[in-house]
Design an enzyme around this catalytic site. Sequence first.
Site, PDB file in Angstrom:
ATOM      1  N   PHE A   1      45.961  21.328  44.766  1.00 51.46           N
ATOM      2  CA  PHE A   1      45.694  20.122  44.454  1.00 51.46           C
ATOM      3  C   PHE A   1      46.522  20.260  42.775  1.00 51.46           C
ATOM      4  O   PHE A   1      47.739  21.142  42.617  1.00 51.46           O
ATOM      5  CB  PHE A   1      44.570  19.169  43.630  1.00 51.46           C
ATOM      6  CG  PHE A   1      43.549  19.406  44.864  1.00 51.46           C
ATOM      7  CD1 PHE A   1      43.978  18.552  45.848  1.00 51.46           C
ATOM      8  CD2 PHE A   1      42.479  19.948  45.414  1.00 51.46           C
ATOM      9  CE1 PHE A   1      42.534  17.774  46.986  1.00 51.46           C
ATOM     10  CE2 PHE A   1      41.763  19.459  46.242  1.00 51.46           C
ATOM     11  CZ  PHE A   1      41.876  18.733  46.881  1.00 51.46           C
ATOM     12  N   CYS A   2      47.449  19.137  42.980  1.00 46.88           N
ATOM     13  CA  CYS A   2      48.582  18.439  41.699  1.00 46.88           C
ATOM     14  C   CYS A   2      48.631  19.282  40.160  1.00 46.88           C
ATOM     15  O   CYS A   2      47.030  19.500  39.980  1.00 46.88           O
ATOM     16  CB  CYS A   2      48.586  16.943  41.048  1.00 46.88           C
ATOM     17  SG  CYS A   2      50.378  16.775  40.310  1.00 46.88           S
ATOM     18  N   PRO A   3      49.221  20.019  39.821  1.00 44.69           N
ATOM     19  CA  PRO A   3      50.394  20.139  40.244  1.00 44.69           C
ATOM     20  C   PRO A   3      50.731  21.682  40.885  1.00 44.69           C
ATOM     21  O   PRO A   3      51.822  21.913  40.799  1.00 44.69           O
ATOM     22  CB  PRO A   3      50.932  20.084  38.564  1.00 44.69           C
ATOM     23  CG  PRO A   3      50.078  21.023  38.285  1.00 44.69           C
ATOM     24  CD  PRO A   3      48.714  20.576  38.747  1.00 44.69           C
TER      25      PRO A   3
ATOM     26  N   ASP B   1      46.619  17.587  49.894  1.00 46.49           N
ATOM     27  CA  ASP B   1      46.855  16.343  48.304  1.00 46.49           C
ATOM     28  C   ASP B   1      48.251  15.639  48.682  1.00 46.49           C
ATOM     29  O   ASP B   1      49.260  15.271  48.589  1.00 46.49           O
ATOM     30  CB  ASP B   1      47.470  17.279  47.188  1.00 46.49           C
ATOM     31  CG  ASP B   1      47.624  16.735  46.202  1.00 46.49           C
ATOM     32  OD1 ASP B   1      46.684  15.382  46.696  1.00 46.49           O
ATOM     33  OD2 ASP B   1      47.718  17.065  44.689  1.00 46.49           O
TER      34      ASP B   1
END
Length: 75
Positions: A11-13, A38
């Site tokens: 997931f981000c980042p 994501d």
Amino acid sequence: MPMTLDVRGKFCPIPVMETAKAIAQVNVGDTIEVLATDPAADPDIKAWAKRMGHEVVSSEKLPDGTLRIVVKRLK
């Protein structure tokens, strides 16, 4: 053969950070294929590519829900 970066399940980042690292490993004019799950990876990678001067050649959602984003190194 384009380089494939598999960041599914991250997931981000992380997807953008891994893409930034991977783009440095290909020659100018070559592409990397990013596989991500994501949903934020698509707008994040597009924004990053624009900011860094690279090109998102294609972006699609595969039947299994995976995002496939192809980024071309321009500099």
